[in-house]
Design a protein around this motif. Structure first.
Motif, PDB file in Angstrom:
ATOM      1  N   LEU A  67      45.065  33.381  36.014  1.00  0.00           N
ATOM      2  CA  LEU A  67      44.107  34.459  36.268  1.00  0.00           C
ATOM      3  C   LEU A  67      44.185  35.424  35.096  1.00  0.00           C
ATOM      4  CD1 LEU A  67      42.285  36.111  38.208  1.00  0.00           C
ATOM      5  CD2 LEU A  67      44.383  36.995  39.235  1.00  0.00           C
ATOM      6  N   GLU A  68      43.095  35.544  34.341  1.00  0.00           N
ATOM      7  CA  GLU A  68      43.161  36.311  33.094  1.00  0.00           C
ATOM      8  C   GLU A  68      42.711  37.765  33.260  1.00  0.00           C
ATOM      9  OE1 GLU A  68      44.686  35.008  30.714  1.00  0.00           O
ATOM     10  OE2 GLU A  68      44.360  32.838  30.697  1.00  0.00           O
ATOM     11  N   LYS A  69      42.040  38.093  34.353  1.00  0.00           N
ATOM     12  CA  LYS A  69      41.520  39.459  34.512  1.00  0.00           C
ATOM     13  C   LYS A  69      42.652  40.493  34.549  1.00  0.00           C
ATOM     14  CE  LYS A  69      37.580  38.164  37.389  1.00  0.00           C
ATOM     15  NZ  LYS A  69      37.104  38.096  38.781  1.00  0.00           N
ATOM     16  N   PRO A  70      42.397  41.658  33.977  1.00  0.00           N
ATOM     17  CA  PRO A  70      43.376  42.738  34.135  1.00  0.00           C
ATOM     18  C   PRO A  70      43.469  43.148  35.603  1.00  0.00           C
ATOM     19  CG  PRO A  70      41.436  43.493  32.905  1.00  0.00           C
ATOM     20  CD  PRO A  70      41.239  42.034  33.157  1.00  0.00           C
ATOM     21  N   TYR A  71      44.627  43.596  35.996  1.00  0.00           N
ATOM     22  CA  TYR A  71      44.819  43.847  37.439  1.00  0.00           C
ATOM     23  C   TYR A  71      43.902  44.953  37.958  1.00  0.00           C
ATOM     24  CZ  TYR A  71      47.745  48.066  36.640  1.00  0.00           C
ATOM     25  OH  TYR A  71      48.217  49.308  36.310  1.00  0.00           O
ATOM     26  N   GLN A  72      43.463  45.819  37.056  1.00  0.00           N
ATOM     27  CA  GLN A  72      42.597  46.916  37.496  1.00  0.00           C
ATOM     28  C   GLN A  72      41.264  46.404  38.038  1.00  0.00           C
ATOM     29  OE1 GLN A  72      44.246  46.725  34.664  1.00  0.00           O
ATOM     30  NE2 GLN A  72      45.341  48.642  34.244  1.00  0.00           N
ATOM     31  N   GLU A  73      40.917  45.196  37.673  1.00  0.00           N
ATOM     32  CA  GLU A  73      39.627  44.653  38.121  1.00  0.00           C
ATOM     33  C   GLU A  73      39.760  43.830  39.400  1.00  0.00           C
ATOM     34  OE1 GLU A  73      37.843  42.518  34.867  1.00  0.00           O
ATOM     35  OE2 GLU A  73      38.248  44.161  33.463  1.00  0.00           O
ATOM     36  N   LEU A  74      40.938  43.743  39.925  1.00  0.00           N
ATOM     37  CA  LEU A  74      41.160  42.888  41.099  1.00  0.00           C
ATOM     38  C   LEU A  74      41.102  43.700  42.388  1.00  0.00           C
ATOM     39  CD1 LEU A  74      44.146  40.834  39.681  1.00  0.00           C
ATOM     40  CD2 LEU A  74      41.757  40.089  39.887  1.00  0.00           C
ATOM     41  N   ASP A  75      40.730  43.020  43.461  1.00  0.00           N
ATOM     42  CA  ASP A  75      40.703  43.644  44.784  1.00  0.00           C
ATOM     43  C   ASP A  75      41.918  43.131  45.569  1.00  0.00           C
ATOM     44  OD1 ASP A  75      40.300  44.538  47.320  1.00  0.00           O
ATOM     45  OD2 ASP A  75      38.405  43.466  47.631  1.00  0.00           O
ATOM     46  N   PHE A  76      42.938  43.982  45.672  1.00  0.00           N
ATOM     47  CA  PHE A  76      44.179  43.524  46.302  1.00  0.00           C
ATOM     48  C   PHE A  76      43.985  43.136  47.769  1.00  0.00           C
ATOM     49  CE2 PHE A  76      46.739  46.259  43.081  1.00  0.00           C
ATOM     50  CZ  PHE A  76      46.519  45.310  42.098  1.00  0.00           C
ATOM     51  N   ASP A  77      42.926  43.607  48.379  1.00  0.00           N
ATOM     52  CA  ASP A  77      42.656  43.210  49.765  1.00  0.00           C
ATOM     53  C   ASP A  77      42.373  41.717  49.888  1.00  0.00           C
ATOM     54  OD1 ASP A  77      42.969  45.800  50.566  1.00  0.00           O
ATOM     55  OD2 ASP A  77      40.828  46.251  50.667  1.00  0.00           O
ATOM     56  N   GLN A  78      42.027  41.093  48.761  1.00  0.00           N
ATOM     57  CA  GLN A  78      41.742  39.657  48.794  1.00  0.00           C
ATOM     58  C   GLN A  78      43.005  38.799  48.780  1.00  0.00           C
ATOM     59  OE1 GLN A  78      38.664  38.213  49.106  1.00  0.00           O
ATOM     60  NE2 GLN A  78      38.120  40.344  49.548  1.00  0.00           N
TER      61      GLN A  78
END
Lengths: 352, 352, 352, 352
Positions: free
Chosen positions: C162-173
């Motif tokens: 997973l290459e996306k920076p963590y700021q772009e992720l939805d931790f609820d997923q």
């Protein structure tokens, strides 16, 4: 888990031999922003210093303390406080005849057997000279714990015992005599007795009593860091100590519960204080008091039969400069260890 | 650095309250390949068990030990040994009237003030029930240290003291009477005295003496892990202990060096053993012996004035099942703590 | 100093083998008066549980947690919290053929050589089953540190990253898919890959990323208890972990100071956070984030040549119930260790 | 439990600030009867010394080591080894303009917030000058562990990486160039790059690889003192370190079990060594190797915007004497921490 480190949150790690170039230590866990009175620390060291009076060893050490770190303009920063005390008056020649000898009641035999090597001069690491470092750390701990007062004093020398309850004593008298006994009449008798023993080339044991006032409620951690168990551990680590009791101590063994129980007053204090200020290992706000037994100094200026490392029988000549009775100089050491234990417990208790 | 963990290399971590579902512990650092006699461990537990005789508390606990880990077919693997002892005979109703009360000389007040909450039933965590876990770990330590013999016994109950030197006692007699005093005549007097005290609804203190034979030379680590300081720490952590002395102890304070020094024999042993088997914090191969003072049990079956959490004055009714004198049941606890200290020191000494 | 104890002020001591009767632990240093949500603790355990989905081991364990001490009506008292989890679905017969065998990349060889004995079934003490106890303690630590949020997730499985920076992720997923990867598309590919690997009787490694938000400034103790060093120690102690990096980690080696420096904003936060929320070993209030590398599970369901204790060559049959990829179940373990480190540092920081 | 103490049985306690009068430490737990080569210790210190070449900081310190205790004629006695290194070339004036400033990626902000006070000059306690003490202790540990060889070297500077497997390198070349990279061609490129970066007033990160040969089987203590977790903890405590991986490290995440497993040879060694010499936290006798990521030095000789303690925006002038790249001088530090971890584990393992 260094065996030369004392304490858990406020810690002292010491190094140095009696006749090496220096002794010293590292104090860690001292709270930041404490403005230390460095002269007061030196004053405490002077109370323990050899050569301070005619009834102690005549070794001359200025015990000048050099701090190496941990402060900015005398104010603690939270960084470790390193310090050294240079040894000045080593007379290692006094120990030439002991290179192979095992002196009775000294640690010569046990160090040799344990490590296979030992530093003979002045007793090396086993010398009570190490306790100077404890006085430094204890003096700092005492300055952090401004509101707690710790008073140790000599309550027995040989068979001469001070029988008055501590409540009847004037602690201001402790430093007014060479023995550090707050009852002047008893102090004089003790001093005379020590002089007499010294003339005999002999030594004698004694007892120190310590009273701590104004201890906050809540210090000490069940089950294995009970406050009194920590005190016992600290005090028993002092050279020559053979016994520790707090509150009524051994006398409580002869008592009934109905006699020994300390009944509460409405404010949470107790009418009596047989318990010595600690319940379940936790301070209850009453005075903490305890007694410490010291054996007579092992080095006597009399001939004694002994053995050497080869197991040959020898005759030991008593030489060197030694204390006829250790308790006058041990008073600040007992206070220092007590201060360190209390500060350690105080810091731990801040977690809650 | 858990305050509920004892030891450094051989460690015991305990948990559990007097009236909770179970007490238990984790023993770590036990050497591998030790074939444990599990029945012997249970036998040691039975020596500490409540309800074992008419002079102890009548709480009935089978104290059945369940080991959960750390062995393959009874042989240790070096992995931690977990164990539990289910509580069976809790009568928490006995404590209903104490929900708000502070009992004198108990830890009620200090636990409440320190933690802001406490488990009232049976004294919760401050109960001596915790010491059952120590007996388990001590019994294991004793099995590892096969060659060292540890004998504790009751040497004083109230004002009745056993004056004989330990060398004249037959340790085989210790378990032959309810008090665990090896001198049968004294034991009878002690037992009668305890019965009498019990009838009065009162309690009484006592002294336990412990003698350790066959200790290897070299156990104990200078400066802050001296063997006797570790013993003092261990023993003082036992509920109700108020004093510890080893060798000549407090009596050495009255002695001269020329009387107290233990002169060497050619084989490195000493003619006398005033020192109690330790020099400079290191065992010297002679017997280690020490004395332990226990205060009288705090719970008496008499009315006592006290206060509650609101600071109101109350009258406490003495209820519950309690020991009139704690020393007979404390004998295996003293032995257990001693065994743990010695094993810890033994393991540490293997480093050299 | 038990090697089976984690932490300094908030401590967890664990015991138990994979196929023994139970695993469990003792949590000490938990602050009093915390009302614990016991169901939430069980929920965390369930996230680590075997048999929870088709991509993990099919061993069936209910992992029912029994607390034995340390609480009154679910509220912590400051006393140690003992707990056990009974093992239910041991199939020790699966290990009969391994009594003498050394499996590659397992701890069979090293345990046997170190201890001279080992518990063969299920890997004994070296099994990752022990980590269930960490999840219990971590869940408690997280409840104490209510305001700090800790989110771990799978960021790589084999070569799928997973290459996306963590700021772009939805931790609820994270909990919405079996792999625990917050990017649904990547999660699907990872899941398919694990299934494929499983069919091959093979296993695969992966990476977990952990992000901690809302950390107070000041956690961590220089010099030897720097916060990131404690985290590294904690995370590396998890089974199968081979690497740890925080902030820019290994990528920072290729950078210039002018690129890597995080410039301050007026409020003391920083514009960028290459540093990963820690300076000089002390948290600075920015997000702490780190990555953890896991090796592929050593047990594969393929024939492998190996040796036995006698040094004879053997052929290992792959048997038993094992994870094809460990990272989905390791997510709650990483979170648990993180929570324990932070609570320990938080308590220590209260001393000042 | 001093935060300035490293290790459990072999311990180092350090003190001292960058611009204070001295730095120093206490080494405890060093086995007795080790004849130390004191010149070799100084040689190791010289490898870390500032001013040693044109690519490191030009601060001039002789770093002359004074031992104060723990030896008789250069032979260890089992007593703690105290030592100091006087600071000589402090230029605290270089820090006058920083009294109130928070430098980016330094510990100024976090120390100030944590302790409420800080020693500004030279970074005070947070300076890497402290690591000189580690080199002293590590050099002693290495002399105790005569048979184990530890070789660290620079494997990356900025984007220039040494790609050869360590087996193809000649460790004798490490000290033959200023960068401490054993591949001469790569070393030249690295050196040129550092010079270039220096001219830009910038800094750059790097990677150190460490290889340990001849490690005895059995070092490391499950579960929470696994050898690699101890190494990670030790290495991450070095200033500027951002990542640690051992064996295949992060690369193992992309692998299958069938690729990654190290198959046994009949003698108990393995054909491959993806694992990096440790299984289940215990050394298996194969080479231990690991990689360490260092961030670029935070102090750059360029203007940077920042803030001061009052939260005002300021412009920082880059002043002082600093390393453009820290890895060449960090090589002996990595070796020292490794040696200390291994000796600690070695001593612990003697218990069995």
């Amino acid at each position: 888990m260094s065996a030369n480190t004392f304490g858990k949150l406020f810690t002292l790690t010491t190094f140095g031999e009696s006749h090496g170039s220096a002794i010293g230590g590292v104090i860690d866990g001292c709270p930041p922003n404490i403005s230390l009175d460095l002269e007061e620390i030196q004053r405490q060291l002077d109370r323990r210093k050899p050569g301070q009076s005619k009834i102690v060893t005549q070794r001359k050490e200025s015990d000048s303390l050099e701090f190496l770190s941990g402060m900015v303009h005398g104010v603690t920063t939270g960084a470790p406080i390193g310090f050294i005390i240079r040894n000045e008056n080593q007379k290692s020649k006094d120990y030439d005849h002991l290179q192979e000898a095992f002196r009775p009641n000294h640690a010569d035999f046990t160090y040799q057997k344990k490590y296979g090597i030992r530093d003979v001069s002045g007793g090396g690491r086993s010398s009570a000279r190490e306790t100077a470092c404890r006085v430094v750390a204890g003096a700092i701990a005492q300055q952090v714990l401004k509101d707690i007062s710790i008073h140790a004093f000599v309550s027995q020398v040989g068979t001469i015992a001070l029988e008055k309850p501590y409540q009847e004593l004037d602690f201001d008298q402790i430093e007014e005599n060479l023995v550090r006994c707050p009852d002047i009449e008893t102090a004089i008798r003790m001093e005379q007795y020590i002089q007499e023993i010294k003339k005999q080339g002999d030594t004698v044991g004694g007892v120190i009593t310590c009273v701590v006032k104004n201890v906050p409620i809540g210090l000490g951690e069940p089950i294995y860091q009970k406050l009194h168990a920590q005190l016992a551990n600290a005090i028993m680590s002092i050279n020559a100590v053979k016994g520790f009791e707090y509150g009524d101590g051994f006398a409580s063994a002869a008592k009934k519960g109905s006699e020994h129980n300390d009944l509460f007053l409405a404010d949470g204090t107790t009418k009596t204080n047989h318990s010595g200020g600690i319940q379940g290992g936790i301070s209850n706000g009453m005075d903490i008091y305890f007694r410490v037994a010291f054996k007579p100094v092992a080095t006597i200026l009399q001939k004694q039969p002994s053995i050497n490392q080869s197991g040959e029988e020898i005759i030991l000549e008593g030489k060197g400069r030694h204390d006829p009775c250790v308790v006058p100089r041990a008073v600040p050491i007992v206070e220092a260890m007590t201060a360190m234990v209390l500060l350690d417990a105080y810091l731990w208790n801040k977690i809650y």
